[in-house]
Design a protein around this motif. Structure first.
Motif, PDB file in Angstrom:
ATOM      1  N   ALA A   1      -5.154  62.768 -38.969  1.00  0.00           N
ATOM      2  CA  ALA A   1      -5.973  63.928 -39.734  1.00  0.00           C
ATOM      3  C   ALA A   1      -6.986  63.960 -38.790  1.00  0.00           C
ATOM      4  O   ALA A   1      -7.536  63.119 -37.914  1.00  0.00           O
ATOM      5  CB  ALA A   1      -6.268  63.680 -40.667  1.00  0.00           C
ATOM      6  N   ILE A   2      -7.564  65.161 -38.959  1.00  0.00           N
ATOM      7  CA  ILE A   2      -9.037  65.654 -38.022  1.00  0.00           C
ATOM      8  C   ILE A   2      -9.917  64.535 -38.548  1.00  0.00           C
ATOM      9  O   ILE A   2     -10.111  64.086 -39.664  1.00  0.00           O
ATOM     10  CB  ILE A   2      -9.464  66.801 -38.422  1.00  0.00           C
ATOM     11  N   GLY A   3     -10.584  63.973 -37.546  1.00  0.00           N
ATOM     12  CA  GLY A   3     -11.646  62.834 -37.715  1.00  0.00           C
ATOM     13  C   GLY A   3     -11.045  61.504 -37.435  1.00  0.00           C
ATOM     14  O   GLY A   3     -11.837  60.489 -37.429  1.00  0.00           O
ATOM     15  N   ASP A   4      -9.752  61.310 -37.346  1.00  0.00           N
ATOM     16  CA  ASP A   4      -8.944  59.980 -37.042  1.00  0.00           C
ATOM     17  C   ASP A   4      -9.421  59.511 -35.665  1.00  0.00           C
ATOM     18  O   ASP A   4      -9.217  60.561 -34.703  1.00  0.00           O
ATOM     19  CB  ASP A   4      -7.639  60.086 -37.505  1.00  0.00           C
TER      20      ASP A   4
ATOM     21  N   VAL B   1      -1.520  55.237 -33.144  1.00  0.00           N
ATOM     22  CA  VAL B   1      -2.340  54.089 -33.893  1.00  0.00           C
ATOM     23  C   VAL B   1      -3.586  54.564 -34.584  1.00  0.00           C
ATOM     24  O   VAL B   1      -4.342  54.948 -33.655  1.00  0.00           O
ATOM     25  CB  VAL B   1      -2.374  52.701 -33.480  1.00  0.00           C
ATOM     26  N   VAL B   2      -3.724  54.690 -35.934  1.00  0.00           N
ATOM     27  CA  VAL B   2      -4.866  55.195 -36.234  1.00  0.00           C
ATOM     28  C   VAL B   2      -6.159  53.838 -36.380  1.00  0.00           C
ATOM     29  O   VAL B   2      -5.746  52.857 -36.952  1.00  0.00           O
ATOM     30  CB  VAL B   2      -4.891  55.762 -37.817  1.00  0.00           C
ATOM     31  N   LEU B   3      -7.104  54.177 -35.738  1.00  0.00           N
ATOM     32  CA  LEU B   3      -8.177  53.030 -35.512  1.00  0.00           C
ATOM     33  C   LEU B   3      -9.372  53.202 -36.495  1.00  0.00           C
ATOM     34  O   LEU B   3      -9.677  52.230 -37.203  1.00  0.00           O
ATOM     35  CB  LEU B   3      -8.787  53.074 -34.254  1.00  0.00           C
ATOM     36  N   SER B   4      -9.666  54.340 -36.828  1.00  0.00           N
ATOM     37  CA  SER B   4     -10.680  54.659 -37.899  1.00  0.00           C
ATOM     38  C   SER B   4     -10.601  56.087 -38.247  1.00  0.00           C
ATOM     39  O   SER B   4      -9.854  57.073 -37.974  1.00  0.00           O
ATOM     40  CB  SER B   4     -12.023  54.325 -37.296  1.00  0.00           C
ATOM     41  N   THR B   5     -11.308  56.371 -39.449  1.00  0.00           N
ATOM     42  CA  THR B   5     -11.267  57.800 -40.168  1.00  0.00           C
ATOM     43  C   THR B   5     -12.558  58.225 -40.325  1.00  0.00           C
ATOM     44  O   THR B   5     -13.580  57.445 -40.231  1.00  0.00           O
ATOM     45  CB  THR B   5     -10.483  57.711 -41.301  1.00  0.00           C
ATOM     46  N   GLY B   6     -12.766  59.544 -40.409  1.00  0.00           N
ATOM     47  CA  GLY B   6     -13.918  60.104 -40.718  1.00  0.00           C
ATOM     48  C   GLY B   6     -15.048  60.316 -39.840  1.00  0.00           C
ATOM     49  O   GLY B   6     -16.286  60.478 -39.910  1.00  0.00           O
ATOM     50  N   ASN B   7     -14.423  60.358 -38.565  1.00  0.00           N
ATOM     51  CA  ASN B   7     -15.347  60.437 -37.240  1.00  0.00           C
ATOM     52  C   ASN B   7     -15.532  62.093 -37.070  1.00  0.00           C
ATOM     53  O   ASN B   7     -14.875  62.828 -37.604  1.00  0.00           O
ATOM     54  CB  ASN B   7     -14.779  59.693 -35.963  1.00  0.00           C
ATOM     55  N   THR B   8     -16.397  62.374 -36.428  1.00  0.00           N
ATOM     56  CA  THR B   8     -16.836  63.665 -36.007  1.00  0.00           C
ATOM     57  C   THR B   8     -17.093  63.778 -34.366  1.00  0.00           C
ATOM     58  O   THR B   8     -17.674  62.956 -33.775  1.00  0.00           O
ATOM     59  CB  THR B   8     -18.157  64.196 -36.586  1.00  0.00           C
TER      60      THR B   8
ATOM     61  N   SER C   1       1.085  73.055 -35.946  1.00  0.00           N
ATOM     62  CA  SER C   1       2.472  72.379 -36.405  1.00  0.00           C
ATOM     63  C   SER C   1       3.378  71.836 -35.317  1.00  0.00           C
ATOM     64  O   SER C   1       4.159  71.402 -35.474  1.00  0.00           O
ATOM     65  CB  SER C   1       3.106  73.929 -36.964  1.00  0.00           C
ATOM     66  N   GLU C   2       2.637  71.876 -34.088  1.00  0.00           N
ATOM     67  CA  GLU C   2       3.239  71.291 -32.693  1.00  0.00           C
ATOM     68  C   GLU C   2       2.668  70.320 -32.375  1.00  0.00           C
ATOM     69  O   GLU C   2       2.723  69.790 -31.058  1.00  0.00           O
ATOM     70  CB  GLU C   2       3.405  72.613 -31.757  1.00  0.00           C
ATOM     71  N   GLY C   3       1.590  69.641 -32.944  1.00  0.00           N
ATOM     72  CA  GLY C   3       0.781  68.462 -32.550  1.00  0.00           C
ATOM     73  C   GLY C   3      -0.586  68.371 -32.853  1.00  0.00           C
ATOM     74  O   GLY C   3      -0.931  69.088 -33.798  1.00  0.00           O
ATOM     75  N   PHE C   4      -1.287  67.762 -32.048  1.00  0.00           N
ATOM     76  CA  PHE C   4      -2.782  67.585 -32.430  1.00  0.00           C
ATOM     77  C   PHE C   4      -3.423  67.549 -31.309  1.00  0.00           C
ATOM     78  O   PHE C   4      -3.156  67.075 -30.100  1.00  0.00           O
ATOM     79  CB  PHE C   4      -3.233  66.660 -33.512  1.00  0.00           C
ATOM     80  N   TYR C   5      -4.970  67.754 -31.107  1.00  0.00           N
ATOM     81  CA  TYR C   5      -5.848  67.475 -29.999  1.00  0.00           C
ATOM     82  C   TYR C   5      -6.814  66.276 -30.489  1.00  0.00           C
ATOM     83  O   TYR C   5      -7.133  66.118 -31.366  1.00  0.00           O
ATOM     84  CB  TYR C   5      -6.674  68.941 -29.882  1.00  0.00           C
ATOM     85  N   ILE C   6      -7.052  65.664 -29.018  1.00  0.00           N
ATOM     86  CA  ILE C   6      -8.116  64.418 -29.329  1.00  0.00           C
ATOM     87  C   ILE C   6      -9.157  64.811 -28.130  1.00  0.00           C
ATOM     88  O   ILE C   6      -8.909  65.422 -27.242  1.00  0.00           O
ATOM     89  CB  ILE C   6      -7.326  63.186 -29.051  1.00  0.00           C
ATOM     90  N   SER C   7     -10.379  64.130 -28.723  1.00  0.00           N
ATOM     91  CA  SER C   7     -11.645  64.061 -27.679  1.00  0.00           C
ATOM     92  C   SER C   7     -11.715  62.824 -27.508  1.00  0.00           C
ATOM     93  O   SER C   7     -11.980  62.211 -28.286  1.00  0.00           O
ATOM     94  CB  SER C   7     -12.661  64.951 -28.540  1.00  0.00           C
ATOM     95  N   GLY C   8     -11.596  62.318 -25.986  1.00  0.00           N
ATOM     96  CA  GLY C   8     -11.992  61.122 -25.733  1.00  0.00           C
ATOM     97  C   GLY C   8     -13.544  60.852 -25.056  1.00  0.00           C
ATOM     98  O   GLY C   8     -14.118  61.881 -25.390  1.00  0.00           O
ATOM     99  N   THR C   9     -13.503  59.890 -24.418  1.00  0.00           N
ATOM    100  CA  THR C   9     -15.141  59.445 -24.130  1.00  0.00           C
ATOM    101  C   THR C   9     -15.132  60.623 -22.906  1.00  0.00           C
ATOM    102  O   THR C   9     -14.595  60.475 -21.813  1.00  0.00           O
ATOM    103  CB  THR C   9     -15.033  58.151 -23.526  1.00  0.00           C
TER     104      THR C   9
ATOM    105  N   VAL D   1      -9.292  62.990 -33.236  1.00  0.00           N
ATOM    106  CA  VAL D   1      -8.443  63.830 -33.551  1.00  0.00           C
ATOM    107  C   VAL D   1      -9.512  65.139 -33.980  1.00  0.00           C
ATOM    108  O   VAL D   1     -10.184  64.968 -34.688  1.00  0.00           O
ATOM    109  CB  VAL D   1      -7.520  63.963 -34.828  1.00  0.00           C
ATOM    110  N   THR D   2      -9.496  66.182 -33.139  1.00  0.00           N
ATOM    111  CA  THR D   2     -10.129  67.444 -33.413  1.00  0.00           C
ATOM    112  C   THR D   2      -9.594  68.651 -34.195  1.00  0.00           C
ATOM    113  O   THR D   2     -10.372  69.599 -34.735  1.00  0.00           O
ATOM    114  CB  THR D   2     -10.740  67.917 -31.979  1.00  0.00           C
ATOM    115  N   ALA D   3      -8.489  68.709 -33.947  1.00  0.00           N
ATOM    116  CA  ALA D   3      -7.578  69.848 -34.264  1.00  0.00           C
ATOM    117  C   ALA D   3      -6.155  69.385 -34.418  1.00  0.00           C
ATOM    118  O   ALA D   3      -5.477  68.761 -33.983  1.00  0.00           O
ATOM    119  CB  ALA D   3      -7.848  71.043 -33.487  1.00  0.00           C
ATOM    120  N   MET D   4      -5.562  70.283 -35.561  1.00  0.00           N
ATOM    121  CA  MET D   4      -4.187  70.003 -35.971  1.00  0.00           C
ATOM    122  C   MET D   4      -3.332  71.383 -35.818  1.00  0.00           C
ATOM    123  O   MET D   4      -3.972  72.474 -36.129  1.00  0.00           O
ATOM    124  CB  MET D   4      -3.899  69.381 -37.294  1.00  0.00           C
TER     125      MET D   4
END
Length: 602
Positions: free
Chosen positions: A84-87, A121-128, A51-59, A46-49
């Motif tokens: 949350a951002i970083g998840d 499903v949250v796999l881990s937290t605190g990622n950048t 009110s209408e959703g969130f953004y993810i960055s994949g491989t 998760v890179t950004a949140m």
């Protein structure tokens, strides 16, 4: 919905299910190859949140055409509170091409729509995630928006006819190194940084504004804006290297900006919405510098007693009436910044004349033809019209012909080898359908105290209302109503030709708000075949030829054209940026800058 087949490996009793990559969801075309299908195990950080959703960055992929960013749409507090951002998250859901309004000309954005809480499903937290640094990691192209524009005609994105193709229908493979739409589409959903942003326009009503960053640009003018120009390939430059900055995702407010303001670095996510590719910043940037707000006045002058040199001004004053709050500013612009030219086109009237006289003592008379009620466009009851202010100590209307009415067509006759107007002033073919709900050109013949004569045509052509976004699906973009403006120019050219047929050395000046760029060459072809545009004639730097700022472009809508006799003598023109250099959009007397020029009649 049908679920995509998942690639499963089994070793002994252990089975591993392969995730769907974000780049596979995005694909390498404008539309997702899996739109309308359900995907499973899409993994990203998760890179950004919002009110209408969130953004993810994949491989990421080695293929830069495939974005590794993706928007997950959800207004569910249960879902949004879960991440949350970083998840690092694993998501399953339906892939949708979403259009941000009912506007069919907009492109769509790829997203996973409304996954349930169980599908996230949250796999881990605190990622950048390290943002893509624009200008370093990826560099936007600087000329063309779409390959479909390039195939439409010699004027590229300004080619006529418009809307020959639909970007969504063609769904071409992206070529991000060459085309702006493709470049921003290849970054859709990704976290990016704009280093050293430079504002190239005012903010809109939502506080959104256009910038370029520390990367190559074309058309850069001395103020820091991007001017519309003809590119090195002889095709109009679309300035695709600019991007609009949207509302910050953290709820902070963007600063007030204007042309040439520099800002702190902007980091945000790329999102297509409301007709454009945006960067939605994580937080609002800060203003670092603001250029001077004072535009230098013109240095184009002529003595009031000079019987050969005539100075002229052109000023389209927005919604201007006798009690307009901008009247003092407009009077100052004419008196101080334009230095009280001999003739001023496109203005109104008695109160303005008094205000100018109070500033510098210049005395003007005026001439106008009142239109038929609500027949000339503009606001209902406003009865927008062209007018001339003129300094009768220097120049006056030629006598011998009556003033025309709103519905009388002007004609030109041969008077012993000299062109003579049937009406002075008069209107060009006012009943022609090309002028329906539009301003009819105001024609006049003038004579200096030394008997030198000048024909003038005061223009205010059809506006661009109804045009599509430059980054929309129709390619080339809809330039509304370009056919009507073309017809209007042709009627003006026919009138000018009727004067030149009688006297090829006649002094003719055509000026005003054309609501079109000279780079849309087909519109002006009939006029430029017999007259010279003064910016071209005076060799004004192409990047300084602007009177209007809209979206990312500093553009010239106001033009002056002269006949061959005037073109062969001394002439000059300048655009005085008293409105578009201001730090606050609400302080402008008009959305147009005035122009001032001079011609030698003798």
């Amino acid at each position: 919905m049908k679920r995509l087949s998942l690639l499963t490996f089994c070793l002994s009793a252990i089975c591993i299910t392969r995730s769907t990559l974000v780049t596979e969801v995005q694909g390498i075309t404008f539309l997702s190859p899996v739109s309308g299908k359900t995907v499973s195990n899409v993994t990203g950080i998760v890179t950004a949140m919002s009110s209408e959703g969130f953004y993810i960055s994949g491989t990421p992929s080695s293929d830069v055409r495939a974005s590794n960013g993706l928007f997950i749409f959800s207004e569910s507090s249960t879902v949004l509170d879960k991440v949350a951002i970083g998840d690092e998250v694993n998501i399953s859901g339906s892939v949708t091409e979403f259009r941000s309004s009912d506007e069919p000309d907009y492109l769509t954005g790829t997203e996973i729509t409304s996954p349930s809480a169980e599908d996230v499903v949250v796999l881990s937290t605190g990622n950048t995630v390290t943002p893509v640094v624009l200008g370093t990691d990826r560099i936007p192209p600087t000329q063309a928006l779409s390959a479909l524009d390039e195939g439409a005609g010699p004027d590229g994105w300004l080619s006529v006819p418009n809307a020959q193709f639909e970007q969504d229908t063609v769904n071409a493979t992206l070529v991000p190194t060459d085309f702006g739409l493709d470049f921003w589409a290849s970054l859709e959903g990704q976290l990016v940084t704009v280093p050293s942003p430079l504002s190239v326009a005012f903010p809109d009503d939502f506080g959104e504004f256009w910038v370029v960053g520390n990367w190559p640009v074309t058309g850069l003018n001395s103020r820091g804006g991007l001017s519309l120009t003809i590119g090195p390939d002889n095709i109009p430059d679309a300035n695709p290297e600019a991007v609009i900055i949207g509302s910050p995702l953290d709820g902070s407010e963007n600063p007030n900006v204007s042309l040439g303001v520099t800002l702190s670095d902007i980091t945000g996510v790329v999102q297509y919405q409301f007709g454009f590719y945006y960067i939605l910043p994580l937080t609002a940037p800060k203003v670092l510098s603001t250029p001077t707000t004072t535009a230098p006045p013109t240095n184009i002058t002529a003595d009031i007693t000079d019987i050969c040199i005539v100075t002229f001004g052109d000023y389209n004053i927005d919604n201007f009436g006798p009690t307009a709050t901008q009247l003092p500013a407009v009077a100052t612009h004419i008196a101080v910044d334009l230095l009280s030219p001999d003739i001023v086109s496109n203005v109104t009237l008695s109160n303005l004349i008094s205000a100018i006289a109070n500033i510098n003592g210049a005395i003007y008379d005026f001439v106008v033809i009142d239109p038929v009620n609500d027949a000339d466009g503009g606001e209902v009851g406003g009865n927008i019209r062209q007018a001339y202010l003129y300094r009768s100590q220097k120049i006056n209307l030629v006598g011998g012909s009556p003033a025309g009415t709103a519905t009388e067509p002007i004609a030109v006759s041969n008077n012993a080898g000299a062109p003579k107007l049937s009406l002075n002033p008069g209107r060009i073919d006012p009943d022609n359908s090309a002028w329906e709900d539009s301003r009819k050109p105001l024609v006049a013949e003038w004579q200096t105290n030394g008997n030198a004569t000048l024909f003038t045509v005061n223009l205010h052509l059809e506006s661009k209302d109804g045009s599509s976004s430059t980054q929309g699906s129709p390619r080339p973009p809809v330039n509304s109503p370009v056919a009507k403006r073309t017809s209007q120019v042709e009627l003006v050219a026919d009138f000018v030709q009727s004067v030149l047929d009688i006297d090829e050395n006649a002094n003719v000046l055509v000026a005003g708000d054309c609501n079109e760029y000279l780079e849309t060459r087909s519109v002006f072809a009939s006029l430029t075949a017999i007259m010279d545009e003064m910016d071209v004639l005076a060799n004004v730097d192409p990047v300084e030829r602007y009177t209007y700022v809209f979206d990312q472009n500093s553009e010239q809508l106001d033009h002056a054209f002269v006949s061959p006799a005037l073109a062969a003598r001394e002439n000059a023109i300048q655009h005085i940026h008293v409105n578009n250099w201001l730090p606050n959009i609400n302080d402008r007397a008009s959305d147009h800058d005035p122009s001032v020029g001079k011609v030698r009649l003798c």
